[in-house]
Design a protein around this motif. Sequence first.
Motif, short mmCIF file in Angstrom:
data_model
loop_
_atom_site.label_atom_id
_atom_site.label_comp_id
_atom_site.label_asym_id
_atom_site.label_seq_id
_atom_site.Cartn_x
_atom_site.Cartn_y
_atom_site.Cartn_z
N GLN A 210 -12.45 -8.79 29.57
CA GLN A 210 -13.52 -9.45 28.88
C GLN A 210 -14.30 -10.51 29.75
O GLN A 210 -13.78 -10.90 30.72
CB GLN A 210 -12.93 -10.25 27.66
N PRO A 211 -15.71 -10.67 29.43
CA PRO A 211 -16.23 -11.45 30.27
C PRO A 211 -15.69 -13.03 30.15
O PRO A 211 -15.82 -13.42 29.00
CB PRO A 211 -17.91 -11.40 29.81
N ILE A 212 -15.51 -13.73 31.18
CA ILE A 212 -15.16 -15.10 30.99
C ILE A 212 -15.91 -15.89 32.08
O ILE A 212 -16.14 -15.51 33.19
CB ILE A 212 -13.80 -15.22 31.38
N LEU B 79 -2.39 -11.88 41.00
CA LEU B 79 -2.10 -13.16 40.98
C LEU B 79 -2.47 -13.53 39.38
O LEU B 79 -1.74 -14.49 38.90
CB LEU B 79 -3.20 -13.95 42.01
N GLY B 80 -3.48 -12.99 38.88
CA GLY B 80 -3.79 -13.57 37.43
C GLY B 80 -2.66 -13.05 36.56
O GLY B 80 -2.23 -13.73 35.73
N GLN B 81 -2.03 -11.84 36.76
CA GLN B 81 -0.86 -11.53 35.89
C GLN B 81 0.29 -12.12 36.08
O GLN B 81 0.98 -12.63 35.29
CB GLN B 81 -0.57 -9.74 36.15
N ALA C 158 -11.56 -11.12 38.93
CA ALA C 158 -10.47 -10.31 39.02
C ALA C 158 -9.27 -10.88 38.70
O ALA C 158 -8.21 -10.54 37.94
CB ALA C 158 -10.21 -9.94 40.33
N ASN C 159 -9.08 -12.26 38.95
CA ASN C 159 -8.10 -13.23 38.65
C ASN C 159 -7.98 -13.22 37.10
O ASN C 159 -6.87 -13.10 36.52
CB ASN C 159 -8.10 -14.56 39.21
N LEU C 160 -9.16 -13.50 36.41
CA LEU C 160 -9.30 -13.90 35.19
C LEU C 160 -9.01 -12.40 34.23
O LEU C 160 -8.30 -12.70 33.03
CB LEU C 160 -10.65 -14.52 34.70
N ALA C 161 -9.30 -11.64 34.96
CA ALA C 161 -8.97 -10.11 34.02
C ALA C 161 -7.63 -9.94 33.97
O ALA C 161 -6.97 -9.47 33.18
CB ALA C 161 -9.42 -9.03 35.01
N GLY C 162 -6.86 -10.41 35.17
CA GLY C 162 -5.29 -10.50 34.83
C GLY C 162 -4.65 -11.42 34.22
O GLY C 162 -3.67 -11.20 33.38
N LEU C 163 -5.40 -12.57 34.03
CA LEU C 163 -4.84 -13.64 33.01
C LEU C 163 -5.18 -13.68 31.82
O LEU C 163 -4.29 -13.82 30.80
CB LEU C 163 -5.24 -14.90 33.94
#
Length: 394
Positions: free
Chosen positions: A114-116, A56-58, A93-98
């Motif tokens: 990266q940490p968000i 979903l992030g991607q 996990a979403n942010l890792a793809g985004l």
Amino acid sequence: MTRRTCDEATGLHIRIFRHGDRAPLDTYPTDPYKETIWESGLQQLTKEGVRQQHALGQYLRKRYEHFLSPTYSRREIYVRSTDYDRTLMSAQANLAGLFPPQSSQLWNPDLRWQPIPVHTVPVAQDRLLKFPSKDCPRYYELMKETLQQPDYQNQIRSWKEFTERLANYTGYNTEHTSTHRVWKVYDTLFCQKSHNYTLPPWATLDVLQTLEEITAFDIKSHVELHRSNEKARLTGGILVDAIIRNFSDAIKKSSPLKMVMYSAHDSTLIALQAALKVYNGIHPPYASCHIFEFHAESDGTHSVRMYYRNDSSREPYELVLPGCASPCPLMSFSQLTAPVIPQDWVTECGSEDRGQKTDATTLALAITVAILGLALGTLLIWTWRSRPKPWPGH
């Protein structure tokens, strides 16, 4: 009003998504698997859930590649999650793809992560994303009234024989096989089936279908059947209000904020869509995502478009607020949603008296402690002054 593509989007965008695939929330007494088959335990995000959220992030990165900066900027995005492991992990996990790290943000060449920051509040204090709130007595009064409605009672009676059989299968007491407990049985079986575990012989396709129907009816009782607008004001209307306020605040402050993301639950999406009168009765699947796009128009006004992604194999479909075209002028959107937005949630929930009583109790307790402390202090001073005096020179 000019029709825009997502790549031409301007203003603030807001996403509310359900967490990814998870283990069951609970088991039933005769469940042959119990908790042991789930690697991380009950209620937890699975590896498939992580994959779903990363995908979903991607997708969001691809959809908004010309809107978002190519690299993560803390000024452009704000993320909030409910305080559950599965939603917090879904957000990450979403942010890792985004936002996979690029150029100077790449801190480890072997790790595209990266940490968000993901913000949250304790579950007991979360009125924005976790419904219904336990601090809202009026909502529970409305549900008691709903359960007494003839339509509700007639439908429940039609399933009486089925729920009695289900109690025998699952080991529950027949008298306590409520629709909520039926939902838990369905959830357990659904999760086990999704992960290719063999279901008990009694869990036939017909049984699963009936469980799904009862679950859908239980949801309907929370958002329809009786005083739906008032229920919405105490649940999803809070989130609608926050979404409008987020955009208005961003405009007033000329904020660089471009995206707000909420990682939450199926109940969050249902309450939100019910308040907007766009819920279609279909249960939100894992990683489903409701999208708000706020656009600045050439005449200085703003408009809103809504999309819903509930199938990863195709593009989101557009949702149209009843009574308005799409895009919907922000002023019209605000006017049409006003009936479900609480003006004073505490008062409408009937929890104000409870708060006052709590304050009064706290004050009385504080006064009592102060009086006891003063009395004890006086006693200690009197005791010290009255103690035998030592002999001189000792």
